[in-house]
Design an enzyme around this catalytic site. Structure first.
Site, mmCIF file in Angstrom:
data_model
loop_
_atom_site.group_PDB
_atom_site.id
_atom_site.type_symbol
_atom_site.label_atom_id
_atom_site.label_comp_id
_atom_site.label_asym_id
_atom_site.label_seq_id
_atom_site.Cartn_x
_atom_site.Cartn_y
_atom_site.Cartn_z
ATOM 1 N N HIS A 276 -25.655 4.545 -14.952
ATOM 2 C CA HIS A 276 -26.041 5.853 -14.396
ATOM 3 C C HIS A 276 -26.923 6.643 -15.367
ATOM 4 O O HIS A 276 -26.926 7.868 -15.330
ATOM 5 C CB HIS A 276 -24.815 6.707 -14.022
ATOM 6 C CG HIS A 276 -23.774 5.972 -13.267
ATOM 7 N ND1 HIS A 276 -23.734 5.922 -11.886
ATOM 8 C CD2 HIS A 276 -22.727 5.209 -13.686
ATOM 9 C CE1 HIS A 276 -22.703 5.179 -11.490
ATOM 10 N NE2 HIS A 276 -22.082 4.726 -12.577
ATOM 11 N N SER B 38 -54.010 13.271 -23.983
ATOM 12 C CA SER B 38 -54.212 14.250 -22.921
ATOM 13 C C SER B 38 -55.513 14.990 -23.189
ATOM 14 O O SER B 38 -55.898 15.200 -24.335
ATOM 15 C CB SER B 38 -53.038 15.229 -22.901
ATOM 16 O OG SER B 38 -53.427 16.427 -22.270
ATOM 17 N N LYS C 269 -50.058 14.878 -27.127
ATOM 18 C CA LYS C 269 -49.549 13.905 -26.155
ATOM 19 C C LYS C 269 -49.980 12.471 -26.428
ATOM 20 O O LYS C 269 -51.098 12.206 -26.836
ATOM 21 C CB LYS C 269 -50.044 14.283 -24.742
ATOM 22 C CG LYS C 269 -49.380 15.525 -24.179
ATOM 23 C CD LYS C 269 -47.967 15.290 -23.699
ATOM 24 C CE LYS C 269 -47.908 14.619 -22.354
ATOM 25 N NZ LYS C 269 -48.195 15.497 -21.257
ATOM 26 N N GLU D 211 -46.671 3.425 -16.849
ATOM 27 C CA GLU D 211 -46.591 4.137 -15.564
ATOM 28 C C GLU D 211 -47.374 3.411 -14.477
ATOM 29 O O GLU D 211 -46.949 3.344 -13.319
ATOM 30 C CB GLU D 211 -47.141 5.557 -15.714
ATOM 31 C CG GLU D 211 -46.290 6.444 -16.602
ATOM 32 C CD GLU D 211 -47.020 7.744 -16.917
ATOM 33 O OE1 GLU D 211 -46.795 8.723 -16.210
ATOM 34 O OE2 GLU D 211 -47.841 7.757 -17.866
#
Ligand code: ARG
Length: 444
Positions: free
Chosen positions: A152, A273, A279, A286
Site C-alpha cells: 500500500h 525545467s 529541477k 514518466e
C-alpha cells in the site's frame, strides 16, 4: 496506373486503400519472400530456369539498391508488394510478370508480416536481455543494501535493494518467455495458401517454408491467410511487458524524488525545467509509464479488427500492421531507454537505510520474537502494536518499557529488532536469484 489489378480508383478511395505508408518497412521481408517463392517455382518447373534466374537477379538488385539508398520506395504504389513487383517488371520485363504465379498478396502479406514480426521479436528479446543484465548488475552490487519493502506504499518490512531489483528482473524473464512463445507459434509459413484455397500448380510448400526459416507450411489455407493470432499474441506479450516497465518507471519516479532520495537517475535521462532551476525531472521514466497506454490501445485495436471477420482474407486486416508496428516500436524504444537508465542510476544506501530505520518495519520481528518465546501470535501482535503506538523506535525502547508491555521480554529482543538482523533472518535468496538470472542471460 499503379495497382496490380488494372482498374482505376477514386482519389479519396486510393488514400483509404493504400497501405504503403505503413507497410513499406517490410521491403526486405517482401523481397526475401519473393526470392524463396521464385526459387521454388523454378525448381518445380512452373517457370523456366532462365526466368527464375532473371527474377533472382532483379530482386537482389532491388534489395541492394533499397539498402544503399539508391532506390527510393514509391509512396504512390498501393503497398510494398505492388511496389516491389512493379519495380521488378520495370527492371527485367516479362520474367517479372511471372513472379506472382501460384501466389496471392494474401499469402504474401501474411508471410511478410510473420517474417517481420519474427525478426522484431528476436530484436526485442535482445533488448529484454540487456535490461535484465543491467538490473542484475545493479542488484549484485546492492544485494545487501537495506531498504524498506512496501505494501500500500506504506513501509512494511525490510528487504534489500538487490532483492527488490531481482523482482523487476523476474517480470522481464517472464516477458521474454511470452515473446519466445509467440515466436514459436508464428513460425509457420502461409505461402502456398494463395488467395484462400491453395493452387492448382504443383508447388512445393516445404521448400519455401524451410528457405524462409519457418518450421513448415501452415496446414489450412483459409486459416493461413486469415490468421493474425501472432499479432495479438505479440501485442499481448508487449502489453504485459509495458505494464512491467511502467511499474518500474513509477518506482524510479518515486525513488528519485526528494521525498525518497533512494536513487539519482543518470545525467542524460533526466531533464531540467524551463523555469525552476533546481529541477531534475524523470521525463524518461514518466514517458515509459505514459507510453504503456499506447501499447494497450494497439492490442485492443488489433483484437477489434479481427472481431467477427468471416474467413478468409478481408481488407480490414490491412489495419493489423499499424497496431503491431506501433506496439513493437514503442516497446523497443522504452526498453532501450530503461536498460541504460538502470545501469547509470546511483542508488543511495544511506537514504534507503534511513527510511528502513523509521516506520517500525521491524514490528513484525518484535511480535515474532514473542511468539518464539511462547506468546500466541495474536497476543504478540497486540503487544507489538501497543509498542508502536508509543511512537518510539523499537531499538530505542528501554527494557523496562518492553517489560511493561509484556513481561516475557528480555535483553535478546534488541538483537531481534536490529534492522540488519531482521533482514538476515528473512534469508532473502538474492544469490540464488542472481544465479538464476545469469543462467537466463547465458541461454540463447
Ligand atoms: N496491403 C494488403 C494488406 O496489408 C495486402 C493484401 C491485399 N490483398 C487483397 N486481396 N487486396 O493486407
Amino acid at each position: 496506373m499503379n495497382n496490380l489489378w488494372g482498374g482505376s480508383i477514386a482519389e479519396a478511395a486510393r488514400a483509404l486503400n493504400s497501405s504503403i505508408g505503413v507497410d513499406s518497412r517490410m521491403w526486405r521481408e517482401d523481397i526475401t519472400g519473393s526470392m524463396a517463392h521464385a526459387a521454388m517455382l523454378a525448381k518445380q518447373g512452373i517457370i523456366s530456369q532462365a526466368d527464375g534466374a532473371a527474377i533472382q537477379a532483379g530482386l537482389s538488385g532491388i534489395l541492394a539498391d533499397i539498402e544503399s539508398g539508391k532506390l527510393a520506395i514509391d509512396m504512390t504504389a498501393e503497398d510494398i508488394h505492388t511496389f516491389v513487383e512493379m519495380e521488378l517488371t520495370a527492371r527485367i520485363g516479362d520474367p517479372g510478370k511471372r513472379l506472382h504465379t501460384a501466389r496471392s498478396r494474401n499469402d504474401q502479406v501474411a508471410t511478410d508480416l510473420r517474417l517481420y514480426t519474427r525478426g522484431r521479436i528476436d530484436e526485442l528479446l535482445g533488448l529484454v536481455r540487456q535490461a535484465v543484465s543491467a538490473i542484475h548488475d545493479k542488484a549484485a552490487k546492492f544485494a545487501d543494501a537495506v531498504m524498506p519493502g512496501y505494501t500500500h506504499l506504506q513501509r512494511a518490512q525490510p528487504v534489500t535493494f538487490g532483492h527488490y531489483l531481482c523482482a523487476w528482473a523476474m517480470m522481464l524473464v517472464r516477458d521474454a518467455g511470452r515473446l519466445a512463445d509467440a515466436r514459436k507459434r508464428l513460425n509457420q509459413c502461409p505461402l502456398g495458401a494463395c488467395a484462400l484455397a491453395g493452387t492448382t500448380f504443383p508447388i512445393d510448400r516445404d521448400s519455401t517454408a524451410s528457405a524462409l526459416g519457418f518450421e513448415g507450411p501452415c496446414l489450412n489455407s483459409l486459416d493461413a491467410v486469415s490468421d493474425r493470432d501472432f499479432c495479438v499474441e505479440t501485442l499481448g506479450a508487449l502489453s504485459l511487458l509495458m505494464a512491467h516497465l511502467s511499474r518500474m518507471a513509477e518506482e524510479l519516479v518515486l525513488w528519485s524524488s526528494l521525498e525518497f532520495r533512494f536513487v539519482t537517475l543518470p545525467e542524460g535521462f533526466v531533464t531540467g525545467s524551463s523555469i525552476m532551476p533546481q529541477k531534475k525531472n524523470p521525463d524518461m521514466a514518466e514517458l515509459i509509464r505514459g507510453k504503456t497506454g499506447r501499447v494497450y490501445g494497439d492490442l485492443m485495436g488489433m483484437l477489434t479488427v479481427l472481431k467477427g471477420l468471416p474467413l478468409a482474407y478481408n481488407k480490414d486486416m490491412q489495419e493489423d500492421k499499424q497496431a503491431l508496428f506501433d506496439g513493437l516500436d514503442t516497446a523497443s524504444l522504452c526498453l532501450s531507454v530503461l536498460a541504460p537508465m538502470v545501469e547509470g542510476m546511483t542508488p543511495h544506501r544511506s537514504a534507503m537505510r534511513k527510511a528502513a530505520g523509521a516506520g517500525f518495519i521491524n514490528a513484525t520481528d518484535c511480535a515474532d520474537w514473542l511468539v518464539e518465546h511462547g506468546v500466541p501470535f495474536r497476543e504478540a501482535y497486540a503487544v507489538a502494536a501497543g509498542l508502536v503506538h508509543q511512537g518510539k523506535p523499537l531499538e530505542e525502547l528501554t527494557l523496562a518499557e518492553y517489560k511493561a508491555a509484556c513481561p516475557a521480554f528480555d535483553e535478546s529482543v534488541y538483537a531481534a529488532v536490529d534492522l540488519d538482523a531482521c533482514v538476515k533472518r528473512r534469508r532473502l535468496p538474492v544469490a540464488e536469484q542472481l544465479a538464476f538470472l545469469e543462467t537466463f542471460l547465458k541461454e540463447d
